[in-house]
Each structure stands twice: as C-alpha cells, then as structure tokens.
Design a protein around this motif. Sequence first.
Motif, mmCIF file in Angstrom:
data_model
loop_
_atom_site.group_PDB
_atom_site.id
_atom_site.type_symbol
_atom_site.label_atom_id
_atom_site.label_comp_id
_atom_site.label_asym_id
_atom_site.label_seq_id
_atom_site.Cartn_x
_atom_site.Cartn_y
_atom_site.Cartn_z
ATOM 1 N N PRO A 38 -4.093 12.283 57.302
ATOM 2 C CA PRO A 38 -5.610 12.306 56.790
ATOM 3 C C PRO A 38 -5.656 13.056 55.145
ATOM 4 C CG PRO A 38 -5.873 12.773 59.107
ATOM 5 C CD PRO A 38 -4.308 13.017 58.597
ATOM 6 N N ALA A 39 -5.040 14.156 55.282
ATOM 7 C CA ALA A 39 -5.068 14.998 54.092
ATOM 8 C C ALA A 39 -4.561 14.139 52.795
ATOM 9 C CB ALA A 39 -4.533 16.352 54.053
ATOM 10 N N ARG A 50 -15.512 9.513 57.625
ATOM 11 C CA ARG A 50 -15.778 10.587 56.401
ATOM 12 C C ARG A 50 -15.885 9.692 55.026
ATOM 13 N NH1 ARG A 50 -12.699 13.762 54.638
ATOM 14 N NH2 ARG A 50 -10.670 13.512 55.642
ATOM 15 N N HIS A 51 -15.096 8.649 55.121
ATOM 16 C CA HIS A 51 -15.292 8.001 53.612
ATOM 17 C C HIS A 51 -15.779 6.345 53.875
ATOM 18 C CE1 HIS A 51 -12.569 10.468 51.708
ATOM 19 N NE2 HIS A 51 -11.937 10.608 52.989
ATOM 20 N N PRO A 58 -7.495 10.948 64.764
ATOM 21 C CA PRO A 58 -7.639 11.501 63.184
ATOM 22 C C PRO A 58 -8.059 10.358 61.870
ATOM 23 C CG PRO A 58 -5.882 12.389 64.130
ATOM 24 C CD PRO A 58 -6.313 11.357 64.994
ATOM 25 N N LEU A 59 -7.530 9.281 62.216
ATOM 26 C CA LEU A 59 -7.661 8.112 61.434
ATOM 27 C C LEU A 59 -9.238 7.579 61.406
ATOM 28 C CD1 LEU A 59 -6.288 6.188 58.934
ATOM 29 C CD2 LEU A 59 -5.813 4.612 61.009
ATOM 30 N N ARG A 105 -11.780 9.343 62.379
ATOM 31 C CA ARG A 105 -12.485 10.493 61.875
ATOM 32 C C ARG A 105 -12.371 10.356 60.095
ATOM 33 N NH1 ARG A 105 -10.254 14.132 65.790
ATOM 34 N NH2 ARG A 105 -9.040 14.893 64.087
ATOM 35 N N TRP A 106 -11.281 10.201 59.662
ATOM 36 C CA TRP A 106 -11.201 10.074 58.523
ATOM 37 C C TRP A 106 -11.880 8.742 57.759
ATOM 38 C CZ3 TRP A 106 -8.735 6.114 55.279
ATOM 39 C CH2 TRP A 106 -8.526 6.564 53.854
ATOM 40 N N ASP A 110 -6.407 11.374 51.755
ATOM 41 C CA ASP A 110 -7.405 11.786 50.923
ATOM 42 C C ASP A 110 -6.927 11.814 49.452
ATOM 43 O OD1 ASP A 110 -9.464 12.108 52.598
ATOM 44 O OD2 ASP A 110 -9.117 14.293 52.930
#
Length: 215
Positions: free
Chosen positions: A205-206, A77-78, A70-71, A73-74, A209
Amino acid sequence: MNTLLRSAVLLAVSAGLLGAPSAAALPDHPHEGALAARPGLPQPLRVPAPHEAVEFFWYDCSHSARLEEPLERWAARHTGEVTLRRIPAIWTGGPDERVQTAHARLYYTLERLGAVDRLQRQVFTAVHSEHADLTTEDLAAAWAAAQGLDEGGFRAAYRSAEVDRSVAAVPGLFARYAVDELPTVVVDGRYRAAPSRAGGVEGMPAELDRLIEQP
C-alpha cells in the motif's frame, strides 16, 4: 470491471493490441525485479478517476490472499482518485492452469453478478482457510448459494458468453503486462508494485501511494 470497460479490453485483445499468451510457467512467490516502470505497456483505459490500479491475483496464491484486505483499505482511502480493477491469473502452460482458469471463471461470474466487492475476501477464506474446491460449476454454485446468491442466476452467469470472453482474454493480458509475480498491481499502465520489491505484501500500500504520485 463494468461492461463497457471489459468490452474495451476484449476488443483490444481481438484487435491484436495485446500480446499472445506466454507458454512459460511463472512462479507465484516473491522474487527480485518485479517493481519497475515498463515502457510499452497498454495505457490505462478511460476510467472515472485520475489513476487506475490493476491488480493481478490468484485465489490460491497466499500473497494475493494477504494483500486483499490491505488493498481494499488502500482503495477506500483513494476513492475518487483511483479506480481499482482486478484480473485473475491464468498462466498458459503452467502446472496450475486448470485451477487458475476455474478460479478466473468464478471471479468473472461474481463480477457479472455484482458480487465481487461483497465476496472477494470470502473466496480467499474459502480457498485458504476452509480448503474449498471451487473449480467446477457444481462446487462453485453450491458455495455461492451458501453465500446468499441465487444458484440459478449464478449458473447462468458462469456459463455466459461474456464470462467465456473474459476468461479467454486473461492469458493475453498477463503476457502483455509481463506479470511474473503474484500479486502484482500495475498503476496507470506504467508502474508496478509487487511483494519482492515492496518489502513484502505489507509494504505494497505504501508503495502504491508512491506510484500514484509519479508524473
């Protein structure tokens, strides 16, 4: 971490800007109170993106293993907005110090070889699913060779002065950032996310964000 960035961290340690290692053994399981703004933490070093996220992890920590995908992917995204750095756990005086130190040496060796992005998840898989012992040079080099790395180059990096310095700097960084839970991600040197206050690893991840939107 690139050479210039790591050198800046090590210079800060040698100059006494980062605190001495804690002697306390700290847990790797979730507990309350691990998400908060912490005044006085080191400000992020100059990086090529507006935000910096520093992940503190350990290859043998199940929560760190669950966060890795997940990290990644996060961070993807950034891209261009956040620079992700990683610092492997070494808690001086703890019962896992020997294994943590060996895993930190493996991490910095892979980083020096430019192989972290390709092999970070594979190390977690080896430790957790295959129960691989990667705590000696011979065992780590054999594993690395099986992943397609040149064994001689791996051994040279493993023994290098640069990797020695990186490993030696870790306990001071953990103490200075007051890391008390794994994984912990510190954003912009001020805010932190950890499983206990993000509703578990899945919520991190949220939470990250939200933190990169903080002023």
